[in-house]
Structure formats: structure tokens, C-alpha cells
Enzyme design. Sequence first.
Site, PDB file in Angstrom:
ATOM      1  N   LYS A  98       6.472  16.217  -3.332  1.00 53.34           N
ATOM      2  CA  LYS A  98       6.636  15.487  -4.954  1.00 53.34           C
ATOM      3  C   LYS A  98       6.587  16.467  -6.304  1.00 53.34           C
ATOM      4  O   LYS A  98       6.211  17.505  -5.759  1.00 53.34           O
ATOM      5  CB  LYS A  98       5.497  14.853  -4.904  1.00 53.34           C
ATOM      6  CG  LYS A  98       5.416  13.843  -6.198  1.00 53.34           C
ATOM      7  CD  LYS A  98       3.952  12.630  -5.984  1.00 53.34           C
ATOM      8  CE  LYS A  98       4.454  12.169  -7.265  1.00 53.34           C
ATOM      9  NZ  LYS A  98       2.753  10.446  -6.650  1.00 53.34           N
ATOM     10  N   SER A 204       3.944   6.293  -7.276  1.00 51.44           N
ATOM     11  CA  SER A 204       4.981   7.117  -7.899  1.00 51.44           C
ATOM     12  C   SER A 204       5.439   8.025  -6.872  1.00 51.44           C
ATOM     13  O   SER A 204       6.864   8.412  -7.325  1.00 51.44           O
ATOM     14  CB  SER A 204       3.992   7.638  -8.839  1.00 51.44           C
ATOM     15  OG  SER A 204       3.496   8.402  -8.181  1.00 51.44           O
ATOM     16  N   SER A 228      -0.045   5.123  -4.867  1.00 51.34           N
ATOM     17  CA  SER A 228       1.476   6.360  -5.308  1.00 51.34           C
ATOM     18  C   SER A 228       1.996   6.283  -4.347  1.00 51.34           C
ATOM     19  O   SER A 228       2.808   7.123  -4.157  1.00 51.34           O
ATOM     20  CB  SER A 228       1.050   7.247  -6.087  1.00 51.34           C
ATOM     21  OG  SER A 228       0.927   6.266  -7.725  1.00 51.34           O
TER      22      SER A 228
END
Length: 516
Positions: A98, A204, A228
Site C-alpha cells: 500500500k 482504504s 481498511s
Amino acid sequence: MSNAAAPAAGSNVSGGCAFQFEEATVDAIQQGFSNGSLTSTALVQFYLDQIARLNPTLRAVIEVDPDAMAQAARADAERSASSSGGRGALHGVPVLLKDNMATHGDRLSTTAGSLALHGSAVPRDAGVVARLRRAGAVILGKANLSEWSNFRPVQDGWSARGGQTVVSRFLTLRHSQHLYIKNASNNCEIAKNPYVHSATTGGSSAGPAVAAAANMAAVTLGSETDGSILNPSSSNAVVGIKPTVGLTSRSGVIPIMPRQDTIGPTCRTVSDVVHVLDAIVGFDELDAEATQAASKYIPPGDYSQFLKVDGLRGKRIGVPPVFFRGQDGVHMAVYEKHLNTMRGLDIRTNMNDVNNQEDLQMRAEFKLSLNAYLSGLSQSPVRTLSEVIEFNNKHSVQERLKDFGQPDLIAAEKTNGIGPTERAAIRRLEEICNNGLEKVMKEHQLDAIVAPNSAASSVLAVGGYPAIAVPAGYNNQGVPFAISFGGLKGYEPRLIEIAYAFEQATKVRRPPPLKR
């Protein structure tokens, strides 16, 4: 012209054995390395080709590491130089990170998807990245995310930086070419669900989940403050572990709320996320307080010992009705089939109270921790939250302020540290934990609670508790949904047993219907 049959799509032929790349697990990859049917360079090339083919639509990857092929060649050389083994499960395995995890010494950026941090430089690898490198993993690149890990209220899977990244059709890295950045139209700016493009990716950590689901990497790493990892894993038919806070280091990861931030893997199988968890847990002096406190939960041996097909045997699992309210008939029918009987163990928690207290604390912690992160960068266009806000105002078109604004960033900037209001919020959150999940699980001697998708994420987040999301089914349109198992701090072993046994008994996951 040779009459020999060509290798099947998605396979590699070496030494008389064929390797199937699609849906390859970490165990299968290591077996391929061992029997000579696979090399790390061939595996990296496959994933780079997948990214080049799929990313213009799916937008899961922001950039790839131009040194990925060189890393893979080193792993192959290490394996050739020693036949004695001793290497871990991730040696030579490509990993997507990420884009909030610092990578040092390569040409990757770390931006949380924000253009404000484009051109910044980190002083060192994030703690989890350093552990991945020590395990011999290949850092493949950075995955898209909801910008600032959704601390801006953006659309799931949208980031200004991810929206401006497209893959060169010549991206093979045979010539060490980088991803090229150019303007993209708004209708292609968000990460897309590989099963049904119009469905949400969740956030996210949208990019890691989409990439894992679409076979753009076997292993991806995300972060969670509240939902997330669990949310995008649920939306993309992959497995995600949200570890106990402090079990994995947060050093070098762009923060949201240190009381709740945690780093965990997203992969296609429970065994794969467990292999990654084994590689990234442990003490880090740069995140000393949290990792020292959580180190007592790390079991002797490794987490792979808990991959038991009979892991559900003897387990007491609570089914709080509060999390299942509002599910439609299709979903409930599947959940009831999985759970057999929905027993009424209620967690009497006012969710509005949880969210209100969490928001109060999050804003103050975000400002403090982000300013500390920015001040520690080797170089950066912005050094404070106020400068991030100013940057967004000056680049309002690229950052889509008209569509999303930046109210949470502004609210956080108005805070002044941890004062009486924030301390009261902390006390209230502790009361909620003690009188909520802690009380229910101890009174009923539960090994886990179960919830649909990420419905329990806030209850689990405020206590720093772990959870695992596992694919549970698909609706009538083919959109995935999941089941999540959560527990108290350090319950990872029993959650792994439960999740693995459930996965092996149901075998729900199927690859997305992507065109070749």
C-alpha cells in the site's frame, strides 16, 4: 518450426514441469522454486505483465519498482548458490505495498496517494518492509488506496496520485522501465472491483485487495485504522488479516491514529496471509512501546502451525445480531447456511458513541502523528498538516476538492494535542471496550465473534483487536461478500484456526471473470 506444444496460458515450463501462475499460492510458488518449474524472475515477469494488461482498467497499482527484476535475479542466484534450503516462505516472492509504507534505497515514492508528497524521500524502510526484505521478498511496487487512507472523505479507491498513473504498454522491466505519469480522465481514476467494475472496491486498502484478487501479485500488504483491510478484502473476495495493534510495526507508515493503526496482509488464501504474518510480526525499536507490548502475544514457533482443517472443532463463536441487522435475504441465506444457527449473543454497544469518541481522538492523533512523520522525512514538499491543506487548496483540480473537499484534514488541524476532551474520549473508548467486547467474550468464554464483511470493524478497532475476513459468497450480480472473525488482543492463533477451517470447508473463492 518446432512441433512441441506451446505452454498453456498462465504457465511456465522448465525442467519438464509446468507451473500454473494463476491463483498460485505461496506454498505452490515455493514448490515451483524447489522443483525447477519456476524462477523468481519468471514470476515477477508474470505479475508485471498482469499489471500492464489489467491496471489501465483496475487502477490497483500506482507504480512498480524498476529494480524488481534485479531483486528477483538476486533471489534466484541465492537459491542456486545453496541447495540446503533454510529460506523462508516469502523468499523470491513479489509483494505489492500500500502506498503509505516507506521504501528506502529504491525509486519508489511513498505518498498515501497524495500529490502533496510526490517527490518526498524517506530516511529508511518501514519496519514491515525491512522485515519483508530480510525474508527475501521482492518489492514489486506500490498499490493504490483511498487518499490519506480515507482520512479525506474520498470515493473508495480514489487517490490523486493513483488517478494519474497509467501503465506503459512497454512495461516489462526487461529494460528497467518505470511507470509513466500522465493525466487521466476522471472515469478511470479509482481502483475498480475486478468482479463487477461498478461495485465498490472498499477502502482504504483498495489497491492491495484488487491486486491480490486479480492475480497482479500473490502477496499484498495493507493497513487498517478502522475497516481498511477488512472492508476491501470483503469486497474483492480475498483474505485479509487485521493484526492486534503493535503485533506488526507501524514505523515508516504514514499514520492516521496510532492507538488503532495496524499493518496486515491481503492475499487469496488464509495460508498465504499467515505466511506473511509470520514474516512481519515482531519488536521494532522505532515503534518500541506498541511492539514491545504486543510481543507477548507472538506464539513459540510460527503462526503456520494453526492452519488446521479441524480448527473449528471445540470453538465457541459468538454471533452478535447487531452486526447482521440490515442484511438482505440473499446475504442472510448464505450466512445462515455457513453458521447453521444464529445464536443471540448481543454486544450492547452504542455505535454512535463509538464513532463519535473515535472521531474526536482520531483528529488529534492524526495531526500529531502526521506532523511527526513529515518532519522526519529526508526531503518533502510539505512538512506539516497545514502545508498539506495549503497544497490541496493550490491544486484543487488535481485533488478534486470540489468533489471531496478536505473537512477531516481541516478539523484535525484545528486540534491542539491531547487535551481534556481527547483524554475523556480515550477513557470512554476504554469503557466501551471493557463493557462491550471484552465483557461478552470473557463471560461467554468465546474464541471469536463473527460478523458480515467489516460490520464489526469499529468495535474491533477501538480496542486494537484482531480480525480476519474470509470470502463467504457472491450476490446475484456476482459481487463478493465476506465473513469476518474477530477476537481479543493476541487471539490470532484461534482466529487463524477458525478462518482456515471455514475456508477449507467452504472453498468459496473463485477468480474474477477478467478478459484475457
